[in-house]
Design a protein around this motif. Sequence first.
Motif, short mmCIF file in Angstrom:
data_model
loop_
_atom_site.label_atom_id
_atom_site.label_comp_id
_atom_site.label_asym_id
_atom_site.label_seq_id
_atom_site.Cartn_x
_atom_site.Cartn_y
_atom_site.Cartn_z
N VAL A 138 6.08 1.20 -5.91
CA VAL A 138 6.08 2.45 -5.17
C VAL A 138 4.80 3.20 -5.54
O VAL A 138 4.46 3.30 -6.72
N THR A 139 4.10 3.72 -4.54
CA THR A 139 2.87 4.47 -4.78
C THR A 139 3.12 5.95 -4.47
O THR A 139 3.66 6.28 -3.41
N ILE A 140 2.72 6.80 -5.40
CA ILE A 140 2.85 8.25 -5.19
C ILE A 140 1.47 8.89 -5.32
O ILE A 140 0.53 8.27 -5.84
N THR A 141 1.35 10.11 -4.85
CA THR A 141 0.10 10.84 -4.92
C THR A 141 0.22 11.97 -5.93
O THR A 141 1.14 12.79 -5.85
N PHE A 142 -0.72 12.00 -6.88
CA PHE A 142 -0.78 13.11 -7.84
C PHE A 142 -1.73 14.16 -7.28
O PHE A 142 -2.88 13.88 -6.96
N ILE A 143 -1.23 15.39 -7.16
CA ILE A 143 -2.06 16.50 -6.72
C ILE A 143 -2.24 17.45 -7.90
O ILE A 143 -1.26 17.98 -8.42
N PRO A 144 -3.48 17.65 -8.36
CA PRO A 144 -3.72 18.43 -9.58
C PRO A 144 -3.51 19.93 -9.39
O PRO A 144 -3.57 20.44 -8.26
#
Length: 283
Positions: A138-144
């Motif tokens: 599963v790929t997720i997006t990290f938003i800083p």
Amino acid sequence: MNKRFGLLLVVCVGVFAACQNESETEDSLVSEQSSVSAEAEKSVTKTILFSSGVEDGITRGDKYNYFALEGNAEGYDQVTTIIEGTAVDYRETNNVWEFDYPYQGPSIETEITFTTDTSVIYGDTGIKLADLAPESYVTITFIPNENPTITPPAFTVNEGEAQNFLSDDSGINELVTVTEIREIDALEELNPLGEKLLEVEVQYVNNGSVDTYIAPNYFSALDAEGKILPLRYTHFWLHTVAPGESFTDKIYFDITSEGPYAIQFFDGAWIDSEEVGETVNDI
């Protein structure tokens, strides 16, 4: 002569129209196939399910720019983390098949993949997600967090100064020196984000009584505001260092903001004194 030309023109227009219709039909079929593939991907039952920290495939940095997530992977002993095609970490699952992953992300948006594929080993590079079973990752997006709270390191030393880290209870005794911090032109093979990289040379000595394991993500590079620069995972190494052994290697970070730059290793930090213009040694 004019009649023949007119007939030829009509035939050409007819052929063009037929080709255009065929092209549109092919495009339509490709579009339909892509749509079907996307729907099929969505319908795949994943082995990893997040129980907290992820919403709509996104996880966000907290006030310190950390994110922490929890998930479960029933039937698997561990979950491995992949960034830029590199297995950068892993978490063992516990008795109820849950795992947690605390991570301080860089100051850029980052795609992070978690997988249960047992062929992926910590430290592997050049991993292609297309080679993994669709249900295994599963790929997720990290938003800083754009304005994180910066926690200063426990102490600061200059570039070239050695710092000792030890724990009598665990037998760990590490002597770490950041021997050089310098800006270089971006190396194309590292797939950089911009035109410049921060090249950091590290010397490590194991003076303890147990093996230690060191990789580039044990270090962080910080800009003038204390924000973390992105690590180039495309240049990743993993050293197992036996007692009495040492190594020297390089780490690369994307330069996404202005220096002077500091390098942290656990609680310590090294400042490039030439960049700063003065001696910094607050131990």
